[in-house]
Design an enzyme around this catalytic site. Structure first.
Site, PDB file in Angstrom:
ATOM      1  N   ASP A 183       1.124  -1.057   0.113  1.00 53.66           N
ATOM      2  CA  ASP A 183       0.158  -0.151   0.173  1.00 53.66           C
ATOM      3  C   ASP A 183       1.079   1.548  -0.361  1.00 53.66           C
ATOM      4  O   ASP A 183       1.901   1.189   0.529  1.00 53.66           O
ATOM      5  CB  ASP A 183      -1.094  -0.084   1.336  1.00 53.66           C
ATOM      6  CG  ASP A 183      -1.483   1.032   1.079  1.00 53.66           C
ATOM      7  OD1 ASP A 183      -2.575   0.394   0.737  1.00 53.66           O
ATOM      8  OD2 ASP A 183      -1.773   2.355   1.960  1.00 53.66           O
ATOM      9  N   ASN A 191      -2.020  12.595  -4.226  1.00 54.81           N
ATOM     10  CA  ASN A 191      -3.908  13.229  -5.117  1.00 54.81           C
ATOM     11  C   ASN A 191      -3.939  14.557  -4.820  1.00 54.81           C
ATOM     12  O   ASN A 191      -4.560  16.147  -5.856  1.00 54.81           O
ATOM     13  CB  ASN A 191      -5.065  12.299  -5.597  1.00 54.81           C
ATOM     14  CG  ASN A 191      -4.741  11.147  -5.914  1.00 54.81           C
ATOM     15  OD1 ASN A 191      -3.748  11.223  -6.867  1.00 54.81           O
ATOM     16  ND2 ASN A 191      -5.430  10.260  -5.617  1.00 54.81           N
ATOM     17  N   HIS A 196      -4.784  15.001  -9.377  1.00 56.02           N
ATOM     18  CA  HIS A 196      -4.871  12.853  -9.978  1.00 56.02           C
ATOM     19  C   HIS A 196      -4.083  12.954 -10.786  1.00 56.02           C
ATOM     20  O   HIS A 196      -3.102  11.119 -10.719  1.00 56.02           O
ATOM     21  CB  HIS A 196      -6.304  13.295 -10.499  1.00 56.02           C
ATOM     22  CG  HIS A 196      -6.857  12.727  -9.210  1.00 56.02           C
ATOM     23  ND1 HIS A 196      -7.194  11.694  -8.599  1.00 56.02           N
ATOM     24  CD2 HIS A 196      -7.431  14.248  -8.732  1.00 56.02           C
ATOM     25  CE1 HIS A 196      -8.271  11.959  -8.075  1.00 56.02           C
ATOM     26  NE2 HIS A 196      -8.839  13.467  -7.224  1.00 56.02           N
ATOM     27  N   ASP A 200      -1.340   9.715 -10.832  1.00 51.10           N
ATOM     28  CA  ASP A 200      -1.350   8.589 -11.611  1.00 51.10           C
ATOM     29  C   ASP A 200       0.264   8.140 -11.668  1.00 51.10           C
ATOM     30  O   ASP A 200       0.599   7.083 -12.001  1.00 51.10           O
ATOM     31  CB  ASP A 200      -1.580   8.812 -12.631  1.00 51.10           C
ATOM     32  CG  ASP A 200      -3.476   8.656 -12.418  1.00 51.10           C
ATOM     33  OD1 ASP A 200      -4.073   8.685 -11.988  1.00 51.10           O
ATOM     34  OD2 ASP A 200      -4.700   9.771 -13.349  1.00 51.10           O
ATOM     35  N   GLU A 226      -5.087   2.381  -4.595  1.00 52.80           N
ATOM     36  CA  GLU A 226      -3.372   2.884  -4.220  1.00 52.80           C
ATOM     37  C   GLU A 226      -2.681   1.024  -3.735  1.00 52.80           C
ATOM     38  O   GLU A 226      -1.533   0.948  -3.242  1.00 52.80           O
ATOM     39  CB  GLU A 226      -2.819   3.537  -3.980  1.00 52.80           C
ATOM     40  CG  GLU A 226      -3.341   3.211  -2.311  1.00 52.80           C
ATOM     41  CD  GLU A 226      -4.000   4.454  -1.633  1.00 52.80           C
ATOM     42  OE1 GLU A 226      -4.531   4.762  -0.570  1.00 52.80           O
ATOM     43  OE2 GLU A 226      -4.978   4.406  -2.892  1.00 52.80           O
TER      44      GLU A 226
END
Length: 324
Positions: A183, A191, A196, A200, A226
């Site tokens: 994680d 974000n 975002h 990404d 994630e």
């Protein structure tokens, strides 16, 4: 995967051809011609041997005669088309000239194409090229269906299918199997702070870094957001822990910046669980849940670390020994 990647995969991947022919002379002639045309070639003198090779999953095109032992080539076609693991194998049946009934039987048996004896090598190469185009396209569509569109990791469905297969294999052959749950730490703040698009980029680069740490038979899957997981066939808990630390260090070493040049530090927390020595943790879902608990402990105790399943018990035992 972009269109350039698609075109590369469509043209560069080797195609494996299995040739089944009872005549050793014909088998040698056919195999030499197919090999010279640039294909990887396997051979079998009987349909029984051919079916064994087909079950190994290394065949793209099956070229077979009809009379090839106790089991006919047509029966072999029926068998592979009836099996979900081999139904995608492209089959070409060699029929004798003038035997239209045999041709009809071949197509009814699931053959994708046919070629008549005596085999014209120019025609054979042309039919193999046509078959190869379909095989490559089918493989590409399968990859796209099993791949997370953003990161290129396996999607959840493909990941769970592979975990099921490896779990059954580990139980059957009494070999270890481990998973590493991953994680990315504080990903929501990436974000929220940088947008975002940057988020990404972090996901894409993290997958690249993790993939670089894996063996050929390991699989990285994106389970959602994630959260990722790695399947490590044949790895016990200790080996998986070493792999987990290698992944953790690779993620931390990434250099990512926003378009404005602002650095974006990234770390990951990892939980490791293992199936070995006939553990009761035999179901894939249970194995993932155990790794998820270990992941929670890694996050709870400071993040950016690897936590092995059972570490709490080992720490308690060490404390008792010290107290004694």
């Amino acid at each position: 995967m972009n269109s350039a990647d698609f075109q590369t995969d469509m043209t560069s991947e080797a195609i494996s051809v299995l040739i089944c022919e009872s005549s050793s002379v014909q088998l040698r002639i056919l195999s030499e011609a197919v090999r010279q045309a640039g294909y990887s070639v396997q051979t079998a003198n009987s349909a029984e041997d051919a079916l064994t090779l087909l079950q190994m999953g290394t065949v793209d095109i099956f070229l077979t005669g009809i009379e090839v032992g106790a089991v006919s080539g047509l029966e072999a076609c029926w068998s592979l088309k009836a099996n979900s693991e081999t139904e995608s194998v492209y089959t070409i049946v060699i029929t004798a000239s003038g035997e239209d009934r045999r041709l009809e039987e071949s197509l009814d048996a699931g053959a994708d194409d046919f070629i008549r004896k005596p085999v014209n090598m120019t025609e054979l190469r042309a039919r193999l090229r046509a078959a190869s185009r379909l095989v490559r396209m089918q493989k590409q569509f399968k990859r796209l269906a099993e791949t997370d569109a953003l990161t290129g990791a396996a999607n959840r469905r493909a990941f769970m299918q592979y975990l099921e297969i490896q779990s059954q294999r580990a139980t059957r052959d009494d070999i270890p199997l481990s998973v590493v749950m991953i994680d990315l730490d504080h990903f929501k703040s990436v974000n929220d702070t940088h947008g975002h698009a940057t988020g990404d980029t972090v996901l894409i680069e993290a997958v690249k870094s993790i993939q670089a740490c894996l063996r050929d038979n390991d699989m990285l899957g994106r389970l959602g957001g994630e959260e990722f997981c790695v399947i490590l066939p044949g790895a016990g808990l200790f080996s998986a822990g070493i792999a987990g630390e290698r992944i953790r260090a690779a993620v931390e070493a990434m250099t990512i910046s926003t378009d404005e040049g602002v650095p974006v530090p990234v770390t990951a927390s990892l939980g490791v669980a293992s199936l070995t020595d006939g553990d009761l943790i035999s179901a894939p879902d249970t194995l993932l849940q155990t790794a998820d608990v270990a992941l929670y402990r890694a996050k709870e105790t400071g993040r950016n670390k690897v936590w092995l399943d059972g570490a709490d018990e080992r720490d308690d035992e060490a404390s008792r020994r010290q107290a004694g």
